[in-house]
Design an enzyme around this catalytic site. Sequence first.
Site, PDB file in Angstrom:
ATOM      1  N   THR A   1       0.870  -0.944   0.143  1.00  0.00           N
ATOM      2  CA  THR A   1       0.016   0.138   0.335  1.00  0.00           C
ATOM      3  C   THR A   1       1.094   1.252   0.040  1.00  0.00           C
ATOM      4  O   THR A   1       2.599   1.818   0.377  1.00  0.00           O
ATOM      5  CB  THR A   1      -0.918  -0.020   1.712  1.00  0.00           C
ATOM      6  OG1 THR A   1       0.099   0.210   2.491  1.00  0.00           O
ATOM      7  CG2 THR A   1      -1.968  -1.084   1.263  1.00  0.00           C
TER       8      THR A   1
ATOM      9  N   VAL B   1       7.695  -2.847   7.115  1.00  0.00           N
ATOM     10  CA  VAL B   1       7.351  -1.326   7.144  1.00  0.00           C
ATOM     11  C   VAL B   1       8.218  -0.577   6.182  1.00  0.00           C
ATOM     12  O   VAL B   1       9.747  -0.955   5.993  1.00  0.00           O
ATOM     13  CB  VAL B   1       8.639  -0.490   8.165  1.00  0.00           C
ATOM     14  CG1 VAL B   1       8.595   0.803   8.778  1.00  0.00           C
ATOM     15  CG2 VAL B   1       8.592  -1.293   9.853  1.00  0.00           C
ATOM     16  N   LYS B   2       7.489   0.010   5.222  1.00  0.00           N
ATOM     17  CA  LYS B   2       8.118   0.839   4.164  1.00  0.00           C
ATOM     18  C   LYS B   2       8.691   2.364   4.546  1.00  0.00           C
ATOM     19  O   LYS B   2       8.137   2.897   4.441  1.00  0.00           O
ATOM     20  CB  LYS B   2       6.649   0.998   2.860  1.00  0.00           C
ATOM     21  CG  LYS B   2       7.069   1.069   1.677  1.00  0.00           C
ATOM     22  CD  LYS B   2       5.480   1.249   1.023  1.00  0.00           C
ATOM     23  CE  LYS B   2       5.938   0.200  -0.863  1.00  0.00           C
ATOM     24  NZ  LYS B   2       4.117   0.870  -1.213  1.00  0.00           N
ATOM     25  N   ILE B   3       9.794   2.228   3.895  1.00  0.00           N
ATOM     26  CA  ILE B   3      10.786   2.979   3.844  1.00  0.00           C
ATOM     27  C   ILE B   3      10.734   4.638   3.293  1.00  0.00           C
ATOM     28  O   ILE B   3      11.542   3.462   2.098  1.00  0.00           O
ATOM     29  CB  ILE B   3      12.092   2.901   5.191  1.00  0.00           C
ATOM     30  CG1 ILE B   3      11.536   2.168   6.342  1.00  0.00           C
ATOM     31  CG2 ILE B   3      12.727   3.885   4.774  1.00  0.00           C
ATOM     32  CD1 ILE B   3      11.796   2.533   7.697  1.00  0.00           C
TER      33      ILE B   3
END
Length: 217
Positions: free
Chosen positions: A27, A86-88
Site C-alpha cells: 500500500t 515497514v515501508k521506508i
Amino acid sequence: MKFFIDTANLDQIREAQELGVLDGVTTNPSLMAKEGITGRNNILKHYVDICNIIEGDVSAEVIGTEFEQMVKEGEELAELHDQIVVKIPMIKDGVKALKYFSDNGIRTNCTLVFSVGQALLAAKAGATYVSPFIGRLDDISTDGLNLIAEIRHIYDNYAFETQILAASVRHTMHVIDCAKLGADVMTGPLSSIEGLLKHPLTDSGLAKFLADYNKGN
Ligand code: E4P
C-alpha cells in the site's frame, strides 16, 4: 516469484486471496487516500484489516522523513501485526532507518527506488525488500525493466539477501518480463495477475470440449 497486490481496496485483496496465489499486499498513502482511508487511526486499523484477510507480508508506509520519526512510526507499525513490513522512502534518513530496523529485527521495504545506486544502498543498509518503480520509469521514457536487470546483476554479484520487489507494475507483460529477469516479487493491480490467465485458444478449446461433450449427452 512472489505475487503482491498493490492496493488498499479490501474487495480486490479478498478476490486476489481467493485465487490462491497471493503472497502479500503493498500500500502507499495515495492508495489509502483512493479508498477514502484518512486519519492515523483509520489507516492503522486498515492495515490490520488487510493482515486479517491475507497470510503474507503487508507493507505499511511511514510518513515521517526524519530518522527519529521514522523509527517511532515504524516501531508502531511493526507492533500492529507480525505480517507488517515497514515501508521506508529512499532518502538519507531512510537509509539510517533501514539499518536501524535491520539491526533490530524489523522487516523493511525500501520504496521510491529509481536507480541501481539507490538499490545498492538499500541492500547495504539491510532492507528486506527493495522496490524499484518500473512503471513510473517507463512513464518518463526510461527503461524500468532494465533497472530490474541491473539490480539483479549487482545483488547476485555480492549475494545480497535483499529481495527485489518490482513495483509500479502496470500490466501483465511487466509481470512476465520481471519473472524472466529474476525479480523476487512483483506488486501490481489485480488485472496484471488475472491477465496471466488469458489466452483465446484456451477459451475456444474449452468451448469446443464442452460442445463435443454435450453432443453425447
Ligand atoms: C509500491 O509499493 C507502490 O505502491 C506502487 O507500486 C506504485 O505504483 P504506481 O506507480 O502505479 O503508483
